[in-house]
Write a protein that holds these residues in place. Structure first.
Motif, PDB file in Angstrom:
ATOM      1  N   GLY A  22     -19.092 -96.303  21.246  1.00 30.20           N
ATOM      2  CA  GLY A  22     -20.077 -95.610  21.738  1.00 30.20           C
ATOM      3  C   GLY A  22     -21.156 -96.033  21.289  1.00 30.20           C
ATOM      4  O   GLY A  22     -22.151 -96.154  21.877  1.00 30.20           O
ATOM      5  N   LEU A  23     -21.512 -95.880  19.775  1.00 28.39           N
ATOM      6  CA  LEU A  23     -22.581 -96.201  19.090  1.00 28.39           C
ATOM      7  C   LEU A  23     -23.118 -97.661  19.574  1.00 28.39           C
ATOM      8  O   LEU A  23     -24.381 -97.889  19.461  1.00 28.39           O
ATOM      9  N   ALA A  24     -21.996 -98.396  19.499  1.00 27.89           N
ATOM     10  CA  ALA A  24     -22.495 -99.925  19.952  1.00 27.89           C
ATOM     11  C   ALA A  24     -22.925-100.106  21.399  1.00 27.89           C
ATOM     12  O   ALA A  24     -23.908-100.829  21.683  1.00 27.89           O
ATOM     13  N   ASP A  25     -22.560 -99.527  22.325  1.00 28.58           N
ATOM     14  CA  ASP A  25     -22.807 -99.317  23.656  1.00 28.58           C
ATOM     15  C   ASP A  25     -24.231 -98.676  23.594  1.00 28.58           C
ATOM     16  O   ASP A  25     -25.196 -99.152  24.236  1.00 28.58           O
ATOM     17  N   GLU A  26     -24.602 -97.781  23.016  1.00 28.07           N
ATOM     18  CA  GLU A  26     -26.013 -97.131  23.073  1.00 28.07           C
ATOM     19  C   GLU A  26     -26.923 -97.920  22.311  1.00 28.07           C
ATOM     20  O   GLU A  26     -28.094 -98.206  22.862  1.00 28.07           O
ATOM     21  N   ALA A  27     -26.430 -98.748  21.214  1.00 26.73           N
ATOM     22  CA  ALA A  27     -27.533 -99.780  20.508  1.00 26.73           C
ATOM     23  C   ALA A  27     -27.814-100.976  21.621  1.00 26.73           C
ATOM     24  O   ALA A  27     -28.726-101.496  21.608  1.00 26.73           O
ATOM     25  N   ALA A  28     -26.635-101.092  22.362  1.00 27.86           N
ATOM     26  CA  ALA A  28     -26.809-102.397  23.317  1.00 27.86           C
ATOM     27  C   ALA A  28     -27.550-101.865  24.755  1.00 27.86           C
ATOM     28  O   ALA A  28     -27.913-102.643  25.557  1.00 27.86           O
ATOM     29  N   GLY A  29     -27.788-100.734  24.904  1.00 27.48           N
ATOM     30  CA  GLY A  29     -28.554-100.174  25.825  1.00 27.48           C
ATOM     31  C   GLY A  29     -27.706 -99.808  26.995  1.00 27.48           C
ATOM     32  O   GLY A  29     -27.973 -99.575  28.120  1.00 27.48           O
ATOM     33  N   ARG A  30     -26.231 -99.871  26.888  1.00 27.36           N
ATOM     34  CA  ARG A  30     -25.291 -99.423  27.897  1.00 27.36           C
ATOM     35  C   ARG A  30     -25.022 -98.244  28.068  1.00 27.36           C
ATOM     36  O   ARG A  30     -23.861 -97.738  27.939  1.00 27.36           O
ATOM     37  N   VAL A  31     -26.057 -97.143  28.203  1.00 27.94           N
ATOM     38  CA  VAL A  31     -25.976 -95.793  28.265  1.00 27.94           C
ATOM     39  C   VAL A  31     -26.840 -95.249  29.463  1.00 27.94           C
ATOM     40  O   VAL A  31     -27.819 -96.222  30.118  1.00 27.94           O
ATOM     41  N   ARG A  32     -26.549 -94.368  30.168  1.00 27.09           N
ATOM     42  CA  ARG A  32     -27.587 -93.563  31.242  1.00 27.09           C
ATOM     43  C   ARG A  32     -27.518 -92.139  30.655  1.00 27.09           C
ATOM     44  O   ARG A  32     -26.827 -91.554  30.085  1.00 27.09           O
ATOM     45  N   ASP A  33     -28.621 -91.592  31.142  1.00 23.81           N
ATOM     46  CA  ASP A  33     -28.839 -90.196  30.864  1.00 23.81           C
ATOM     47  C   ASP A  33     -27.668 -89.360  31.504  1.00 23.81           C
ATOM     48  O   ASP A  33     -27.156 -89.723  32.413  1.00 23.81           O
ATOM     49  N   ALA A  34     -27.482 -88.253  31.165  1.00 30.56           N
ATOM     50  CA  ALA A  34     -26.575 -87.278  31.527  1.00 30.56           C
ATOM     51  C   ALA A  34     -26.604 -86.883  33.339  1.00 30.56           C
ATOM     52  O   ALA A  34     -25.843 -86.837  34.025  1.00 30.56           O
TER      53      ALA A  34
END
Length: 79
Positions: free
Chosen positions: A50-62
Motif C-alpha cells: 500500500g505504501l509503495a502504491d501511494e508513493a507511485a501515485g496509484r491511489v485515489r481519494d475515498a
C-alpha cells in the motif's frame, strides 16, 4: 547459556497459555503462534504494498473510490 534462557522463556510462555485453559497442548500453542506470525507478516507485506502504491501515485481519494463502487454495484446514494 543464551539459548537455554530463551528456551526457558519459551517454556514459560507456553506454560502460561496452557494454564489459561485455552489450549490443550504445546502443539496447539505453537500452531496458533505460527499462524499469528504468518498473519502479521502478511499484514506487513500488505502495508508495504500500500505504501509503495501511494508513493507511485496509484491511489485515489475515498470519495472518488466510494462513488465508483456505488456506481459499479448500483448502490443508491443516501440523501
Amino acid at each position: 547459556m543464551l539459548l537455554e534462557s530463551k528456551s526457558n522463556r519459551i517454556d514459560e510462555l507456553i506454560g502460561e497459555r496452557l494454564a489459561s485453559g485455552r489450549y490443550q497442548s504445546r502443539e496447539d500453542v505453537l500452531i496458533e503462534a505460527l499462524q499469528s506470525l504468518a498473519d502479521r507478516e502478511q499484514t506487513v507485506a500488505d502495508l508495504e504494498r500500500g505504501l509503495a502504491d501511494e508513493a507511485a501515485g496509484r491511489v485515489r481519494d475515498a470519495s472518488t473510490a466510494f462513488a465508483q463502487l456505488r456506481s459499479k454495484y448500483q448502490i443508491p446514494v443516501k440523501p
